[in-house]
Each structure stands twice: as C-alpha cells, then as structure tokens.
Motif scaffolding. Structure first.
Motif, PDB file in Angstrom:
ATOM      1  N   ALA A  90      18.653  27.821  34.566  1.00  0.00           N
ATOM      2  CA  ALA A  90      19.269  27.037  33.494  1.00  0.00           C
ATOM      3  C   ALA A  90      20.609  26.453  33.948  1.00  0.00           C
ATOM      4  CB  ALA A  90      19.459  27.892  32.252  1.00  0.00           C
ATOM      5  N   LYS A  91      21.384  27.236  34.672  1.00  0.00           N
ATOM      6  CA  LYS A  91      22.679  26.736  35.155  1.00  0.00           C
ATOM      7  C   LYS A  91      22.479  25.613  36.172  1.00  0.00           C
ATOM      8  CE  LYS A  91      25.530  30.666  34.178  1.00  0.00           C
ATOM      9  NZ  LYS A  91      26.955  30.770  34.135  1.00  0.00           N
ATOM     10  N   LYS A  92      21.458  25.743  37.022  1.00  0.00           N
ATOM     11  CA  LYS A  92      21.158  24.678  37.985  1.00  0.00           C
ATOM     12  C   LYS A  92      20.743  23.415  37.238  1.00  0.00           C
ATOM     13  CE  LYS A  92      18.331  23.503  41.922  1.00  0.00           C
ATOM     14  NZ  LYS A  92      16.948  23.411  42.252  1.00  0.00           N
ATOM     15  N   LEU A  93      19.901  23.564  36.231  1.00  0.00           N
ATOM     16  CA  LEU A  93      19.456  22.424  35.432  1.00  0.00           C
ATOM     17  C   LEU A  93      20.638  21.782  34.702  1.00  0.00           C
ATOM     18  CD1 LEU A  93      17.060  20.744  34.469  1.00  0.00           C
ATOM     19  CD2 LEU A  93      16.717  22.407  32.654  1.00  0.00           C
ATOM     20  N   GLU A  94      21.523  22.613  34.159  1.00  0.00           N
ATOM     21  CA  GLU A  94      22.708  22.085  33.478  1.00  0.00           C
ATOM     22  C   GLU A  94      23.561  21.269  34.440  1.00  0.00           C
ATOM     23  OE1 GLU A  94      26.455  23.661  30.804  1.00  0.00           O
ATOM     24  OE2 GLU A  94      25.699  24.942  32.401  1.00  0.00           O
ATOM     25  N   SER A  95      23.707  21.755  35.666  1.00  0.00           N
ATOM     26  CA  SER A  95      24.483  21.038  36.671  1.00  0.00           C
ATOM     27  C   SER A  95      23.850  19.676  36.972  1.00  0.00           C
ATOM     28  CB  SER A  95      24.561  21.875  37.943  1.00  0.00           C
ATOM     29  OG  SER A  95      25.124  21.149  38.991  1.00  0.00           O
ATOM     30  N   GLU A  96      22.519  19.649  37.080  1.00  0.00           N
ATOM     31  CA  GLU A  96      21.831  18.387  37.340  1.00  0.00           C
ATOM     32  C   GLU A  96      21.971  17.429  36.153  1.00  0.00           C
ATOM     33  OE1 GLU A  96      17.837  19.508  38.315  1.00  0.00           O
ATOM     34  OE2 GLU A  96      18.433  20.463  40.197  1.00  0.00           O
TER      35      GLU A  96
END
Length: 112
Positions: free
Chosen positions: A31-37
């Motif tokens: 989720a954090k990776k997706l938020e960053s993207e």
C-alpha cells in the motif's frame, strides 16, 4: 486474525495471529509503494502545463483580457444574476435556478 482474537486460547491461535500480522505487514508495504506511485503520478499531472492561465489568475486588469475571456466572464455573471432575479424569491423558481446553475457549473467543470 478474527479467529485468533475471538478465541485466543484455541490451539493454533497464536500461529494464526502471527501469520495474519505477517500478511498485514506485506499489505502495508504494498500500500505504501502504491501510495508513492500515486503521489508521483499526481505530481506529474497536477501542473496542467498545456493549459494557459486565465487572466483572472494572472490578476491582469480587464483591459488586458482577450475578447473571449472578457465576454465569457461578463456573460457568466449576467446569466447567474438573471436566473436569480427572475426567480423573484419564489421557492420553486429558486430551486429551478439553483438546479440550472448546478448543471451549468457541471458542464463548465466537466468540459474543462
């Protein structure tokens, strides 16, 4: 996780809880990776460099506006005033005016 929390004394509850927590850590990382993207994409799209600023944004005097901007700004304000003036305080007519303006605003915003 629910089974482990609802029956903590059941056999295997601790292992089930630990497994669920391990999966949650992985989901959080994803989720954090997706938020960053998403934030990166938002930063790329937000400037809208292909759209020139409107004269109102530049705080230019009216004399420096182009004909189209001047006409649309003046006509838009006149349209709003006329709708409400013609409503005359009648609740049904005022509701119609608000509905017409909501549709007008939606078309303007959607078209932009």
């Amino acid at each position: 996780m629910e089974e482990a929390v609802s029956a903590p004394d059941a056999p295997g509850a601790v292992d089930a809880f630990n497994g669920a927590m391990s999966r949650m850590v992985g989901l959080l990382r994803d989720a954090k990776k997706l938020e960053s993207e998403i934030l990166q994409l938002r930063g790329d799209l937000r400037p809208l460099k292909h759209l020139p600023p409107h004269p109102r944004q530049s705080d230019l005097p009216l004399s420096a506006w182009g004909y189209g901007d001047t006409f649309l700004a003046r006509r838009g304000a006149a349209f709003v005033r006329t709708l409400f003036d013609r409503a005359g305080g009648d609740p049904a007519a005022t509701a119609l005016a608000v509905g017409a303006l909501a549709g007008y605003a939606g078309n303007i915003t959607g078209s932009a």
